[in-house]
Design an enzyme around this catalytic site. Structure first.
Site, PDB file in Angstrom:
ATOM      1  N   ASP A 338       0.873  -1.092  -0.129  1.00  0.00           N
ATOM      2  CA  ASP A 338       0.111   0.115   0.239  1.00  0.00           C
ATOM      3  C   ASP A 338       0.711   1.233  -0.134  1.00  0.00           C
ATOM      4  O   ASP A 338       2.065   1.203   0.549  1.00  0.00           O
ATOM      5  CB  ASP A 338      -0.773  -0.044   1.367  1.00  0.00           C
ATOM      6  CG  ASP A 338      -1.704   1.150   1.428  1.00  0.00           C
ATOM      7  OD1 ASP A 338      -2.679   1.102   0.461  1.00  0.00           O
ATOM      8  OD2 ASP A 338      -1.853   1.821   2.485  1.00  0.00           O
ATOM      9  N   GLU A 367       1.660  -0.172  -4.822  1.00  0.00           N
ATOM     10  CA  GLU A 367       0.322   0.794  -5.150  1.00  0.00           C
ATOM     11  C   GLU A 367       1.140   2.222  -5.541  1.00  0.00           C
ATOM     12  O   GLU A 367       1.622   2.742  -4.839  1.00  0.00           O
ATOM     13  CB  GLU A 367      -0.451   1.065  -3.830  1.00  0.00           C
ATOM     14  CG  GLU A 367      -1.530   1.796  -4.385  1.00  0.00           C
ATOM     15  CD  GLU A 367      -2.348   2.842  -2.948  1.00  0.00           C
ATOM     16  OE1 GLU A 367      -3.573   3.047  -3.217  1.00  0.00           O
ATOM     17  OE2 GLU A 367      -1.827   2.733  -2.000  1.00  0.00           O
TER      18      GLU A 367
END
Ligand code: CA
Length: 625
Positions: A338, A367
């Site tokens: 993330d 990400e």
């Protein structure tokens, strides 16, 4: 006096013995509440290990080992006396087993700790992550299926289930995922990305999993660590890979380490709450100001998500080992990281390299929420360098292509760089990537508007998007619920776009996991997705083939995926009128071919000088000699 205690929920066979040569008052008694990682393995490439001891007043203790092959390198005390960091070195001759470590404090205080080293699973280091041939299915465990209603509420967890609250916990869990592995397989998926499953014991808005309060335990409302290990095994037996979602940029503010901060350097602290400027442009930007750059990476992602300082070497080792622990312990195939750009980039590079050092074929996707192509490409392995930054990240979430896809459906006007031309222009810039196929591509995800809504709830337009997802270069990532034609816009709020799967809960009025529970449109969508995904599984030319595309004309866009053996022709009509396409301009790719097998309709198709496309029609044609 001897105290035996075992740490709950750890199954670590970890036993702590306290020995005192004199009586201490209760308040002074040192004790150990946590040791992390809870156990480790022999036979890892890296022979050093950092152990974090947490408990009351451990700060002045020093670690000793009399075990042959197990050496104490360093004991580190920090500002907070409740933490002790011990670096140990494992000799290659060390055998699996449980070994004593001795912590000695002043005035003859002693704590004996048993620490376990397991044997590695055969083949553990050579596991193969996902690659170009995979079809990824993303699901949010709280919202997918409730396989075990008895874990919906847990006494020790502050937020209770409330299915009427879009931002509340709904009760989905790992048991629900396990129940539908065959369903995912039938849909044509080969890998499952689960949004974070770590404990998120936050008072509100904890369902999404990104405000972690314990990096070594699965949230009990989703299941247990053992259940996760079982899920990974079951998935593997069915030929499905598991991608674990991790977060290193921040923790939840109720994380035990945040509630009793180890030292002032573990998190970035500001005079007052200072959010990130969310401008990752500041990282590759050769003209960036220090002010903007620091705010980007050191500002907080959210008021309830303190920003971690990965430049603290104790924290850095803690985080790296945490990933390796999960990989080794659970058998996962890949990690999705993330907010990749929000953490320190040198630390992230070190993290990737450490994992690759232990597991060379493991996959990591970062990400990379960046709209501009060049700023995106900066993060891909083997790409442009800036300031001597050599990113080792192999796979990137392809936001530039996502933005182009989304906007191509939302544009009211057509024309240069509008509508389908956006996709053409986006792909034309693929020269910025060392390997464009290393992008994970998507038409929606857990943070984005549902694609069916972007497509105006029009099944033909929906098909256009799905056809691109399964034929463009890159690894397709599909989002749970899109097969049920879930709707919702980002502007409605995240809680609403992350709806519950119909039929995932025991008393749901409709079960759209089964054909008989689907309405006509949903059934069409399911058939479309399963036929495309299953076809792609064995279509090497889509996995690894080259791309050639033609300038869109009159809203018709055409591209080919090809290799030495096969050619697939994809042709899309973005217009709301029938299109008569002259095939002559594709001669360099079509050659003498005049027929092919069309995948969307599963029938043979032939053409002459022209080919007629219906409004919003999409064709995938495997050329037949
Ligand atoms: Ca449940």
């Amino acid at each position: 006096m001897k105290i035996r205690m075992s740490l709950s929920r750890r199954k670590t066979s970890l036993i702590i013995c306290l020995g005192f040569s004199y009586l201490l008052s209760v308040a002074q008694q040192p004790s150990i509440e946590r040791i992390e990682p809870p156990f480790w393995w022999i036979g890892m490439n890296e022979s050093n290990l950092e152990l974090l001891f947490y408990g009351k007043n451990l700060g002045d203790f020093k670690a000793y080992s009399s075990v042959p092959g197990l050496e104490i390198i360093n004991t580190i005390s920090i500002e907070n006396p409740n933490y002790l960091f011990v670096y140990i070195k494992m000799d290659s001759n060390l055998k699996e087993g449980v070994y004593p470590l001795l912590l000695k404090g002043d005035k003859d205080k002693e704590i004996s700790v048993l620490y376990r080293f397991d044997k590695r699973e055969p083949g553990s280091a050579s596991r193969k992550g996902f690659g170009w041939g995979d079809n990824i299915y993303l699901l949010m465990p709280d919202r997918f299926a409730n396989g075990n209603p008895s874990n919906d509420d847990i006494d020790a967890m502050v937020e209770k289930a409330d299915r009427n609250n879009p931002n509340g916990r709904h009760g989905g869990d790992l048991a629900g995922v396990a129940k539908y592995l065959d369903y995912l397989k039938e849909l044509g998926m080969t890998a499952v990305w689960l949004n974070p499953i770590f404990e998120n014991n936050q008072p509100h808005y904890s369902y999404h999993g990104y405000a972690i309060t314990d990096l070594y335990n699965v949230d009990p409302r989703l299941g247990s660590n053992e259940e996760f290990v079982r899920l990974v095994k079951q998935a593997h037996q069915k030929g499905l890979k598991i991608i674990m979602d991790m977060v290193f940029n921040h923790l939840g503010d109720q994380h035990w380490m945040i509630r009793d901060l180890p030292s002032s350097s573990f998190i970035h602290r500001w005079p007052e709450y200072t959010p990130s400027n969310f401008r990752s442009t500041t990282i590759p930007d050769p003209y960036h100001s220090e002010y903007d750059y620091q705010k980007m990476i050191n500002g907080w992602f959210d008021r309830h998500m303190p920003d971690l300082n990965q430049n603290d070497s104790l924290l850095a080792d803690y985080l790296i080992q945490n990933s390796i622990w999960w990989i080794e312990y659970s058998g996962i195939d890949a990690i999705r990281m993330d907010t990749y750009q929000y953490a320190d980039k040198d630390f992230m590079a070190r993290w990737v390299n450490r994992i690759k050092g232990e597991y060379p074929d493991f996959s990591i996707v970062g990400e990379l929420w960046v709209e501009q192509k060049a700023l995106h490409a900066y993060w891909m392995e083997g790409n442009y360098r800036f300031g001597n930054y050599d990113s080792p990240l192999q796979f990137l979430t392809d936001f530039p292509l996502y933005i182009a896809l989304r906007e191509s459906f939302l544009d009211k006007e057509k024309g240069w760089e509008k509508g389908v031309e956006r996709i053409y222009y986006c792909l034309a810039q693929d020269f910025v990537y060392d390997e464009p196929r290393n992008n994970m591509i998507f038409i929606d995800n857990h943070d984005l508007s549902r694609f069916y809504s972007i497509a105006g709830e029009n099944l033909q337009k929906f098909t256009l998007g799905l056809v691109m997802l399964y034929t463009l270069r890159g690894i397709p990532q599909f989002t749970y619920g899109t097969e049920q034609l879930m709707t919702g816009l980002e502007s409605d709020g995240h809680g609403l776009i992350r709806g519950d799967m119909m039929g995932g809960w025991p008393n749901d009025p409709v079960n759209a996991f089964e054909a008989k529970g689907r309405n006509k449109q949903q059934q069409k969508a399911w058939e479309l997705i399963s036929s495309l995904a299953n076809w792609r599984k064995s279509s090497n030319v889509i996995h690894s083939g080259n791309t050639r595309h033609f300038l869109p004309e009159n809203n018709v866009y055409s591209y080919f995926r090809y290799n030495e053996n096969d050619t697939v022709w994809v042709i899309l009509n973005y217009g709301d009128e029938e299109a008569l396409v002259e095939t002559g301009r594709f001669a360099e790719m079509l050659g003498q071919h005049r027929r092919g097998h069309e995948i969307v309709s599963n029938r043979e198709i032939s053409w002459g000088e022209t080919l007629t496309l219906q409004p919003y029609q999409a064709l995938i044609i495997e050329l037949i000699p």
